[in-house]
Design an enzyme around this catalytic site. Sequence first.
Site, short mmCIF file in Angstrom:
data_model
loop_
_atom_site.label_atom_id
_atom_site.label_comp_id
_atom_site.label_asym_id
_atom_site.label_seq_id
_atom_site.Cartn_x
_atom_site.Cartn_y
_atom_site.Cartn_z
CE LYS A 166 -1.90 -1.54 3.72
NZ LYS A 166 -2.74 -1.79 4.92
CB THR A 204 -6.61 8.17 7.30
OG1 THR A 204 -5.55 8.70 8.12
CG2 THR A 204 -6.88 9.15 6.16
N GLY A 216 -7.75 3.62 10.99
CA GLY A 216 -8.35 2.31 10.74
C GLY A 216 -8.47 1.93 9.28
CB THR A 217 -7.18 3.34 6.09
OG1 THR A 217 -5.84 3.54 6.58
CG2 THR A 217 -7.91 4.67 6.09
N GLY A 218 -6.19 0.56 7.27
CA GLY A 218 -5.61 -0.75 7.02
C GLY A 218 -6.47 -1.88 7.54
CB CYS A 219 -8.38 -2.27 10.70
SG CYS A 219 -7.04 -1.91 11.85
#
Length: 281
Positions: free
Chosen positions: A190, A223, A225-228
Amino acid sequence: MSTDAVKEEPAKKQPPRILSIAGSDSSGGAGIQADIKTITMLGGYAMSAITTVTAQNSVGVQAVVPISGDAVGQQITSCVRDIGVDAIKIGMVHDTDIIAHMHEALSEALSDADVPIILDPVMISTTGAALIAPDALSAMREQLFPMATLITPNLPELGHLVERSLTSTRQMIEAAEELSKATGAAILAKGGHTQDARIIDILIRPDARAVQFDHARIETPHTHGTGCTLSSAIATLLGHGQSLEHAVRLGRNFVVRAIESAPGFGAGSGPLGHHAVRTLN
């Protein structure tokens, strides 16, 4: 009564059963809470195995309390033995005790099943707090990476995993190829931390062509918690039967819509608007 008037009810389609193994975020923006919101909004049935309890909010992490490895393993076993599972998302794992019990529980529970596992190698929070013990990284590599279908590091996490600093998309692609070759897993690298005008993510799969995804940057502080959210979205979409490439594409769309719908809570990096996402088109 005429038999023509009797119609069979269509069979109800069961939702895919998605198990999230991750930490709890007290503020609801990341971790288990973000995963459950995402899985639910995408039509899945969410289950959880909580690895760590955190006190955190949009401005930082105030406390991290790991759950015992035995308790984590029992949560996994309880869910899989009774409810069953169609896909698994792994997030914050924190320490070697938790990782060892996770590996044991998953190896036993999935010995006869081909269940996709999406591993988000959570190391540092959005606000910069360390979320994994120093000695846990090697344990994650040895015990969890070989089980993963897809690993989803952001640029700093990918740099930790290949043990060098990464700043450009070209460096990110080379590192993702290296990690995929070493683990046998697909890698979704990412690129949100590069300086590129657009956000570029690269899906690297063993023995398959690389696929690039990109979208315009969204100017917002919200942003958290975007990865979760992305990893649990991909897991849910795989549980629905989507291909990996399409699950990544739709999962990214979900994250973008959730960022655009962020409610603006908190003084720092606030949560996404999972509740507002109604379409992925």
